[in-house]
Design an enzyme around this catalytic site. Structure first.
Site, PDB file in Angstrom:
ATOM      1  N   ASP A  79       0.799  -1.234   0.000  1.00 14.35           N
ATOM      2  CA  ASP A  79       0.000   0.000   0.000  1.00 14.35           C
ATOM      3  C   ASP A  79       0.829   1.281   0.000  1.00 14.35           C
ATOM      4  O   ASP A  79       1.977   1.307   0.431  1.00 14.35           O
ATOM      5  CB  ASP A  79      -0.956   0.022   1.201  1.00 14.35           C
ATOM      6  N   GLU A 137      -0.874  -1.787   5.075  1.00 16.80           N
ATOM      7  CA  GLU A 137      -0.026  -1.822   6.276  1.00 16.80           C
ATOM      8  C   GLU A 137      -0.145  -0.546   7.093  1.00 16.80           C
ATOM      9  O   GLU A 137       0.021  -0.561   8.304  1.00 16.80           O
ATOM     10  CB  GLU A 137       1.449  -2.039   5.870  1.00 16.80           C
ATOM     11  N   GLU A 138      -0.424   0.586   6.405  1.00 17.33           N
ATOM     12  CA  GLU A 138      -0.347   1.895   7.066  1.00 17.33           C
ATOM     13  C   GLU A 138      -1.546   2.177   7.973  1.00 17.33           C
ATOM     14  O   GLU A 138      -2.356   3.073   7.727  1.00 17.33           O
ATOM     15  CB  GLU A 138      -0.201   3.011   6.013  1.00 17.33           C
ATOM     16  N   HIS A 364       7.592   8.598   4.806  1.00 11.84           N
ATOM     17  CA  HIS A 364       6.350   9.398   4.853  1.00 11.84           C
ATOM     18  C   HIS A 364       6.592  10.869   4.483  1.00 11.84           C
ATOM     19  O   HIS A 364       5.676  11.679   4.586  1.00 11.84           O
ATOM     20  CB  HIS A 364       5.628   9.305   6.206  1.00 11.84           C
TER      21      HIS A 364
HETATM   22 ZN   LIG Z   1       4.952   3.723   6.565  1.00  5.63          ZN
HETATM   23 ZN   LIG Z   2       6.320   0.894   5.797  1.00  2.00          ZN
END
Ligand SMILES: [Zn+2]
Ligand SMILES: [Zn+2]
Length: 392
Positions: A79, A137-138, A364
């Site tokens: 993702d 995952e986030e 990020h």
């Molecule tokens: Zn991340």
């Molecule tokens: Zn990650």
């Protein structure tokens, strides 16, 4: 035995083109339809048995080794994040507002490369490799969703392995550590309720802004005064919402933030103090509180035996690298922790930064990008570690 690093370097063009394609077409959690489609197609072309739709958009495939043996799960996440990309890369996101800013595009390309390497080395290991391409995952629960759909069954998984490209460190650095390596994470929301009123007549109101401000300050005493100096925890209040007018005391305010910790006993103590302080301070100011705490992930805890095998694989296949075994690696969190909770294994880090080329923005960040030389290194190590683990 084949040199997997030589092989992964031969496959560099494949890995790079896959990674760049995913990077150009990022998809948010549980929306990885295009990505999962490409992953499934690539795996089918290798002649593997592929199952799609595990944990909504997840993909699972099996590589059978030679002879009976354990089942080893290899995991990549697919993702992207809701971030507007600000790199000037030729392969920058073509999906406005969505960006692969954590390196999961690389993880997916790495695991596809590992699939090719291990599929051509079936005679070198017993047992089964279970390739797992995970969605979301986030912070959206992708790992849990795959667990609910039985990713650890049929065949039953005995050991788990996952990796993260790591832009805090240069290419050539490897973080392979025993025990707690990433923190457990919680997300909290505190609603402080008082009594609204005129900003010029405070005596007629019960001010939740003042109570909230004291709560933010008092919460900082937990890490400094309650957590033992050799233990670690983080409490960050990241949102303070309330009020619409300059001359109105609002009836309530909302505080949002995160708690990070490693040890279960530290987590328990922090949560207890968190509740006591929040409630007590609010009461002292005549306000009520409603606390809502959601556990996002447990800490990532690596199994000593598997860690040693990955470290020895690293020394063999990437002898020019630096193996850093110091834990913890970060107070960041990772939902692979849920898989490790079910079946022990190892989550390791592969340095991906290159300061000279400006490829060292943190995960990020809107300018995040990795040095692609990290990709064949990561693939070689994962393939080598898999073979060592299955032969151990
Ligand atoms: Zn991340
Ligand atoms: Zn990650």
């Amino acid at each position: 035995m084949k040199d997997f690093f030589a092989q992964s370097r031969e496959l560099f063009n494949y890995t790079q083109s896959m990674r760049r394609d995913f990077h150009m077409h990022p998809e948010l959690g549980f929306q990885e339809v295009r990505t999962a489609g490409i992953v499934a197609k690539e795996l089918q072309e290798l002649g593997l048995e592929v199952t799609t739709g595990i944990g909504k958009t997840g993909v699972v495939a099996l590589i059978e080794g030679t002879g009976a043996g354990p089942t080893l799960l290899l995991r990549a996440d697919m993702d992207a994040l809701p971030i507007v990309e600000q790199t000037a890369a030729e392969y920058a996101s073509q999906n406005p507002g969505v960006m692969h800013a954590c390196g999961h595009d690389g993880h997916t390309a790495i695991l596809l490369t590992v699939a090719k390497i291990l599929n051509s080395a079936r005679d070198q290991f017993p047992g089964t490799i279970k390739l797992v391409f995970q969605p979301a995952e986030e912070g959206q629960g992708g790992a849990e969703s795959m667990l609910t759909d039985g990713v650890m069954d049929n065949p039953k998984v005995d050991i788990t392995l996952g990796l993260h490209l790591w832009n805090e460190r240069p290419v050539g650095w490897l973080g392979i550590a025993e025990g707690p390596t990433m923190a457990g994470a919680e997300m909290f929301t505190i609603t402080v309720t008082g009594k609204g009123g005129h900003g010029a007549i405070p005596q007629g109101a019960i001010d939740p802004v003042l109570a909230g401000a004291h709560i933010v300050t008092a919460l900082q005493s937990i890490v400094s005064r309650n957590v033992a100096p050799f233990d670690s925890a983080v409490i960050s209040v990241t949102q303070f919402q309330g009020g619409d007018a300059f001359n109105v005391i609002p009836p309530s305010v909302k505080l949002v933030g995160t708690i990070r910790s490693f040890k279960p006993e530290v987590r328990e103590m922090v949560l207890k103090r968190f509740s006591e302080i929040t409630t007590g301070v609010a009461e002292a100011f005549g306000c009520q509180v409603d606390i809502n705490n959601i556990r996002l992930t447990p800490p990532v805890i690596n199994q000593s035996r598997t860690v040693k095998l990955v470290q020895s694989a690293a020394k063999k296949v990437l002898p020019d690298s630096t193996v850093d075994s110091s834990a913890p690696v970060t107070m960041g969190s990772e939902d692979f922790a849920f898989m490790l909770e079910k079946v022990p294994g190892c989550f390791f880090f592969v340095g991906s930064a290159n300061e000279e080329r400006g490829l060292n923005y943190g995960h990020h960040h809107p300018k995040f990008d990795v040095d692609e030389q990290s990709l064949p290194r990561a693939a070689a190590l994962m393939a080598q570690a898999a073979v060592e683990i299955l032969n151990s």
